[in-house]
Design an enzyme around this catalytic site. Structure first.
Site, PDB file in Angstrom:
ATOM      1  N   ASP A 196       0.876  -0.686  -0.415  1.00  0.00           N
ATOM      2  CA  ASP A 196       0.197  -0.180   0.081  1.00  0.00           C
ATOM      3  C   ASP A 196       0.987   1.162   0.030  1.00  0.00           C
ATOM      4  O   ASP A 196       1.826   1.165   1.010  1.00  0.00           O
ATOM      5  CB  ASP A 196      -1.140   0.173   0.737  1.00  0.00           C
ATOM      6  CG  ASP A 196      -2.179   0.610   1.041  1.00  0.00           C
ATOM      7  OD1 ASP A 196      -1.788   1.763  -0.003  1.00  0.00           O
ATOM      8  OD2 ASP A 196      -3.337   0.358   1.862  1.00  0.00           O
TER       9      ASP A 196
ATOM     10  N   ASP B 172      -2.902   7.493  -3.406  1.00  0.00           N
ATOM     11  CA  ASP B 172      -3.232   6.700  -2.789  1.00  0.00           C
ATOM     12  C   ASP B 172      -3.454   5.133  -3.180  1.00  0.00           C
ATOM     13  O   ASP B 172      -4.846   5.002  -4.043  1.00  0.00           O
ATOM     14  CB  ASP B 172      -4.826   6.262  -1.590  1.00  0.00           C
ATOM     15  CG  ASP B 172      -4.434   5.497  -0.343  1.00  0.00           C
ATOM     16  OD1 ASP B 172      -3.400   4.483  -0.546  1.00  0.00           O
ATOM     17  OD2 ASP B 172      -5.255   5.623   0.367  1.00  0.00           O
TER      18      ASP B 172
ATOM     19  N   HIS C  13      -8.289   9.801   5.526  1.00  0.00           N
ATOM     20  CA  HIS C  13      -9.222   9.212   4.844  1.00  0.00           C
ATOM     21  C   HIS C  13     -10.223  10.223   5.493  1.00  0.00           C
ATOM     22  O   HIS C  13     -11.545  10.779   6.552  1.00  0.00           O
ATOM     23  CB  HIS C  13      -9.346   7.934   6.505  1.00  0.00           C
ATOM     24  CG  HIS C  13      -8.295   6.410   6.004  1.00  0.00           C
ATOM     25  ND1 HIS C  13      -7.476   6.387   6.774  1.00  0.00           N
ATOM     26  CD2 HIS C  13      -8.931   5.796   5.020  1.00  0.00           C
ATOM     27  CE1 HIS C  13      -6.935   5.389   6.251  1.00  0.00           C
ATOM     28  NE2 HIS C  13      -8.121   4.880   5.129  1.00  0.00           N
TER      29      HIS C  13
HETATM   30 CO    CO Z   1      -6.141   4.370   1.077  1.00  0.00          CO
END
Ligand code: CO
Length: 295
Positions: A84, A95, A163
């Site tokens: 990631d 991302d 987020h």
């Molecule tokens: Co993400």
């Protein structure tokens, strides 16, 4: 959205894609997880970006948030490996994630999360409901014989905020809110051979700054100064260990956690210890959406 901001997202996306592909090539039996993470982060900076969060490699039943500390000696063998990667340019974040199957046995599991991601991306446009995205992901993964991980979700990408809203479900959760023009989101389906729900494990090696209230100890204050330079983006314990050493870092982190100065992001593991695959891209929601982490 202003052209200047779009350009920053595109640049972040391009660097993220190169770093992901670079990291993917390093994922081989015998390789050190910690060294791969270091190399990926170095590559991001060389290319003119900053990590939007620490590069992370989560193995097998671990879905996310696994990040080597300085003592990690994990060597890759035959695992299902999720990488990631996040990059920001002046706070504009890209991302992306990919899964590599070193066992040679779980190609279908990898394909399930990739296919689910493509199905969802194909639906992205202003006006589509969040539930419709979740439904496409759920149906694709279920049809392949696996479980979508229902308590992990994609997310909005805000300025210096990983987020942000909206949360993009990996199942049909009935949410009738819609994508709007100019939103930037990351879609990240996870497919599991196990429970399809994850729980927190320990220890956490990724943290986010929350507040600096009540810290008087000089060592901890010094560490906190460094943490402030990460803005409110997640950081790795390893980054601090390299600067301050392991003992001082442990001491400072303990203090900061006790005082509620940090949020922890512990490793997330499938509740039935099934294997988990992940695929992720970031996209700017427009009439003609731009998936900007493909490379
Ligand atoms: Co993400």
């Amino acid at each position: 959205m202003e052209q200047e901001i779009i350009e920053k997202y595109l640049k972040a996306g391009k660097i993220t894609a190169i770093a992901r592909e670079f990291g993917q090539q390093l994922i081989k039996p015998g390789a050190s997880v910690r060294e791969i993470l270091d190399k990926v982060e170095t590559k991001i900076v060389e290319l003119g970006g900053q990590p939007a969060f620490p590069a992370q490699i989560s193995l097998n039943e671990f879905a996310a948030h696994c990040c080597s500390d300085l003592t990690d000696t994990t060597i890759l063998q035959d695992q299902v490996v999720k990488l990631d990667v996040g990059v920001h340019i002046d706070g504009y974040i890209a991302d992306t994630a990919v899964t590599v199957d070193l066992s040679g046995k779980h190609g279908k599991l990898l394909k399930a999360s990739q296919d689910a991601l493509e199905k969802a991306l194909a639906l992205v446009r202003p006006g589509v409901t969040l539930a419709a995205l979740g439904k496409a992901i759920q149906e694709t993964i279920t049809a392949a014989g696996f479980s979508p991980v229902r308590n992990l979700s994609g997310h909005g990408l805000g300025h210096f905020e990983i987020h942000a809203r909206p949360s993009i479900p990996n199942v049909d959760n009935g949410n009738q809110n819609v994508l709007k023009e100019g939103m930037v989101i990351a879609i990240e389906p996870f497919a599991s051979t196990g429970a399809g729900t994850v729980q927190e494990s320990s220890p956490a090696t990724v943290f986010t700054f929350v507040s600096d209230a009540g810290i008087r100890d000089p060592i901890t204050r010094k560490v906190l100064e460094e943490i402030r330079t990460y803005q409110k983006l997640p950081f790795a314990k390893r980054w601090l260990e390299k600067k301050f050493g392991i003992a001082k870092t442990n001491f400072a982190l303990r203090q900061l956690l006790t005082k509620g100065c940090l949020e922890q992001h512990p490793p997330l593991v499938d509740e039935a210890r099934g294997l988990v695959s992940q695929a992720e891209h970031s996209v700017i929601v427009l009439e003609k959406p731009i998936v900007f982490t493909r490379g």
